[in-house]
Design an enzyme around this catalytic site. Structure first.
Site, PDB file in Angstrom:
ATOM      1  N   HIS A   1       0.886  -1.158   0.000  1.00 33.90           N
ATOM      2  CA  HIS A   1       0.000   0.000   0.000  1.00 33.90           C
ATOM      3  C   HIS A   1       0.925   1.209   0.000  1.00 33.90           C
ATOM      4  CE1 HIS A   1      -2.142  -3.045   2.481  1.00 33.90           C
ATOM      5  NE2 HIS A   1      -3.238  -2.605   1.914  1.00 33.90           N
TER       6      HIS A   1
ATOM      7  N   ASP B   1       2.632   1.963   3.233  1.00 38.80           N
ATOM      8  CA  ASP B   1       3.518   0.949   3.803  1.00 38.80           C
ATOM      9  C   ASP B   1       4.954   1.353   3.514  1.00 38.80           C
ATOM     10  OD1 ASP B   1       1.330  -0.685   4.366  1.00 38.80           O
ATOM     11  OD2 ASP B   1       1.521  -1.795   2.479  1.00 38.80           O
TER      12      ASP B   1
ATOM     13  N   GLU C   1      -8.643 -14.157  -1.541  1.00 36.45           N
ATOM     14  CA  GLU C   1      -7.870 -14.386  -0.310  1.00 36.45           C
ATOM     15  C   GLU C   1      -8.519 -15.506   0.511  1.00 36.45           C
ATOM     16  OE1 GLU C   1      -6.213 -11.025   1.613  1.00 36.45           O
ATOM     17  OE2 GLU C   1      -6.575 -11.814   3.625  1.00 36.45           O
TER      18      GLU C   1
ATOM     19  N   HIS D   1     -10.549 -14.600   3.615  1.00 35.98           N
ATOM     20  CA  HIS D   1     -11.771 -13.862   3.274  1.00 35.98           C
ATOM     21  C   HIS D   1     -12.846 -14.827   2.791  1.00 35.98           C
ATOM     22  CE1 HIS D   1      -9.290  -9.951   2.376  1.00 35.98           C
ATOM     23  NE2 HIS D   1      -9.050 -10.465   3.559  1.00 35.98           N
TER      24      HIS D   1
ATOM     25  N   ASP E   1     -10.188 -12.428  10.609  1.00 39.80           N
ATOM     26  CA  ASP E   1      -9.152 -12.602   9.596  1.00 39.80           C
ATOM     27  C   ASP E   1      -7.810 -12.775  10.318  1.00 39.80           C
ATOM     28  OD1 ASP E   1      -8.178 -12.582   7.001  1.00 39.80           O
ATOM     29  OD2 ASP E   1      -8.341 -10.424   6.709  1.00 39.80           O
TER      30      ASP E   1
ATOM     31  N   ASP F   1      -0.283 -12.610   2.088  1.00 35.54           N
ATOM     32  CA  ASP F   1      -0.952 -11.629   2.946  1.00 35.54           C
ATOM     33  C   ASP F   1      -1.152 -12.302   4.306  1.00 35.54           C
ATOM     34  OD1 ASP F   1      -2.280  -9.503   3.968  1.00 35.54           O
ATOM     35  OD2 ASP F   1      -3.835  -9.418   2.445  1.00 35.54           O
TER      36      ASP F   1
HETATM   37  C1  XLS Z   1      -7.234  -7.124   4.474  1.00 39.16           C
HETATM   38  C2  XLS Z   1      -6.792  -7.255   3.095  1.00 39.16           C
HETATM   39  C3  XLS Z   1      -5.643  -6.328   2.695  1.00 39.16           C
HETATM   40  C4  XLS Z   1      -5.526  -6.261   1.196  1.00 39.16           C
HETATM   41  C5  XLS Z   1      -4.767  -5.102   0.677  1.00 39.16           C
HETATM   42  O1  XLS Z   1      -7.953  -7.964   5.003  1.00 39.16           O
HETATM   43  O2  XLS Z   1      -6.454  -8.579   2.855  1.00 39.16           O
HETATM   44  O3  XLS Z   1      -4.473  -6.745   3.303  1.00 39.16           O
HETATM   45  O4  XLS Z   1      -4.935  -7.408   0.699  1.00 39.16           O
HETATM   46  O5  XLS Z   1      -5.373  -3.904   0.990  1.00 39.16           O
HETATM   47 NI    NI Z   2      -5.426  -9.292   1.183  1.00 38.06          NI
HETATM   48 NI    NI Z   3      -7.240 -10.003   4.507  1.00 40.89          NI
END
Ligand code: XLS
Ligand code: NI
Ligand code: NI
Length: 445
Positions: free
Chosen positions: A110, A113, A277, A280, A316, A348
């Site tokens: 990001h 970051d 992801e 998620h 998460d 991630d």
């Molecule tokens: C958060 C997200 C984040 C994205 C990038 O849960 O996974 O890390 O991958 O903004």
């Molecule tokens: Ni992510």
């Molecule tokens: Ni995430």
């Protein structure tokens, strides 16, 4: 040590750790790959090209172990400097040393970051300009590339009610300034893709929310961002990363199916794909395999954020992936749809709060990379050496008959289909043989 390009300045952060070698499953060496041999060719491609592994800057370099109940536990030496530019350079030195030693070809970030956000947009822009010059040097020296860039539109208090979906137009404008800048940054660094994760694009209560207006704003915003990036020569892909909730009660990009519907409704299908992801998917009450399959079936499997959740915790947790069974199910999907469209596998994932050694960062990533490699090798064997494909095909064989084909192709009406029922008589039960399929993975692991 083979490669000393990361030794910019004279500081080495991960002392005592060299380039991580591939040694095979029987090695006694702790810090070695047992499965991930980047040059090994599986299904016509090297493992390096299949996975396109990336390090997530925010977790790996910035994840200090802080949680809502406690202060940071990891005193990363690269975060010690008080001056923002010095700190950002130290962090980047550490990042490129880590990635070079690990042997990953990509990273992701990001905007903030890379360097701490300034007090206003102009200060932030100046800081990003300086650190991205440095990033460019580090990329050139190491050969490591940017898989995707993104803007953090969720941490700053101004985004507490959303970014593109904020009810205050001024916040939407601020988000636009940040996205424009993050697109410029991604372009400058040769980033291959650009990600939108709508962390706060959702609601906490519908009572104070005009949902249709907010989702229309989100679509408008994505169009503007895409049009701008294209006008600047960006040829990569935009990814939307679905997540159902957290930090919001409800996130508009709930899951793969929701996002695909949204992109179709707002005429964004041509430029956007999905970044799936693991954790998620499970938060949305799906499996990882399900989300990948939905994206792949729509021709929209762009990239992956790798991690895993915890079976007992409902948030998460972003742990490093290690479940071979689940990863093999995932690799079956990925191999059958011929891989990612533009993306790769971004870790991630973060260390646990009480994993405080610098070497833990290596163990975590090595474990994840090995798990993916073993899963891919297993999935490939299932697809090429086992009766899996034929058996699955045979399950649908009745649709390969002339009548089945007429139905599939749309040249049969309902009365004709219904009339067939009389000729067929009561259909005999056909076992789905789920347990046979489930046993396959353990058989080939
Ligand atoms: C958060 C997200 C984040 C994205 C990038 O849960 O996974 O890390 O991958 O903004
Ligand atoms: Ni992510
Ligand atoms: Ni995430």
């Amino acid at each position: 040590m083979e490669n000393t390009n990361y030794l910019c300045g004279d500081r080495e952060y991960f002392t005592g750790i060299g380039k991580i070698p591939f040694e095979g499953r029987d090695t006694d060496r702790e810090l070695a790959f047992r499965w991930y041999d980047e040059n090994r060719v599986v299904a016509g491609k090297s493992l390096k090209d299949h996975f396109r592994f990336a390090v997530a800057y925010w977790h790996t370099l910035g994840g200090t172990g802080a949680d809502p109940f406690g202060r940071p536990t990891m005193n990363f030496p690269w975060l010690a400097a008080a001056d923002p530019l010095q700190q950002a350079k130290d962090k980047m030195d550490a990042a490129f040393e880590f990635m070079t030693k690990l042997g990953v070809p990509f990273y992701c970030f990001h905007d903030y970051d890379l360097i701490e956000e300034g007090a206003d947009l102009t200060t932030s822009a100046r800081r990003l300009e300086a650190i991205s010059d440095y990033a460019l040097e580090k990329q050139q020296a190491s050969g490591i590339k940017l898989l995707w860039g993104t803007a953090n539109l969720f941490s700053h208090p101004r985004y507490m009610n959303g970014a593109a979906t904020n009810p205050d137009f001024r916040v939407v404008a601020h988000a636009a300034a940040q996205v424009q800048q993050a697109i410029d940054l991604t372009l400058k660094l040769g980033g291959e893709n650009y990600v939108f994760w709508g962390g706060r694009e959702g609601y906490m209560s519908l009572l104070n929310t005009q949902m249709k207006r907010e989702t229309d704003h989100l679509a408008r915003f994505l169009h503007l961002a895409k049009d701008y990036a294209r006008s600047q020569g960006f040829t990569g892909t935009f990814f939307i990363e679905p997540k159902p909730m957290e930090p919001t009660k409800h996130q508009y990009d709930f899951d793969a199916a929701t996002v695909i519907g949204f992109l179709r409704e707002h005429d964004l299908l041509a430029d956007f794909k999905l970044n799936i992801e693991v954790n998620h998917a499970t938060l949305a009450q799906h499996t990882f395999q399900h989300e990948l399959q939905v994206a792949a079936d729509a021709g929209m499997l762009g990239s992956m954020d790798a991690n895993r959740g915890d079976y007992q915790n409902g948030w998460d947790t972003d742990q490093f992936p290690n479940n071979l069974y689940e990863l093999t199910e995932a690799m079956l999907v990925i191999l059958q749809c011929n891989g990612f469209q533009g993306g790769g596998i971004n870790f991630d994932a973060k260390l646990r709060r009480n994993s405080t050694d610098l070497s833990d960062l290596f163990y975590a990533h090595i474990g994840g990379m090995d798990a993916f490699a073993r899963a891919l090798i297993t999935a490939d064997r299932i697809l090429s050496d086992s009766p899996y494909r034929e058996k699955l095909q045979a399950r649908y064989a009745s649709f390969d008959t002339a009548q089945g084909q007429a139905f599939e192709s749309g040249s049969m009406d309902l009365p004709t289909l219904a009339a067939l029922a009389h000729t067929f008589g009561e259909p005999p039960l056909q076992s789905g043989q789920q347990e046979w399929y489930e046993n396959l993975i353990n058989r080939y692991l």
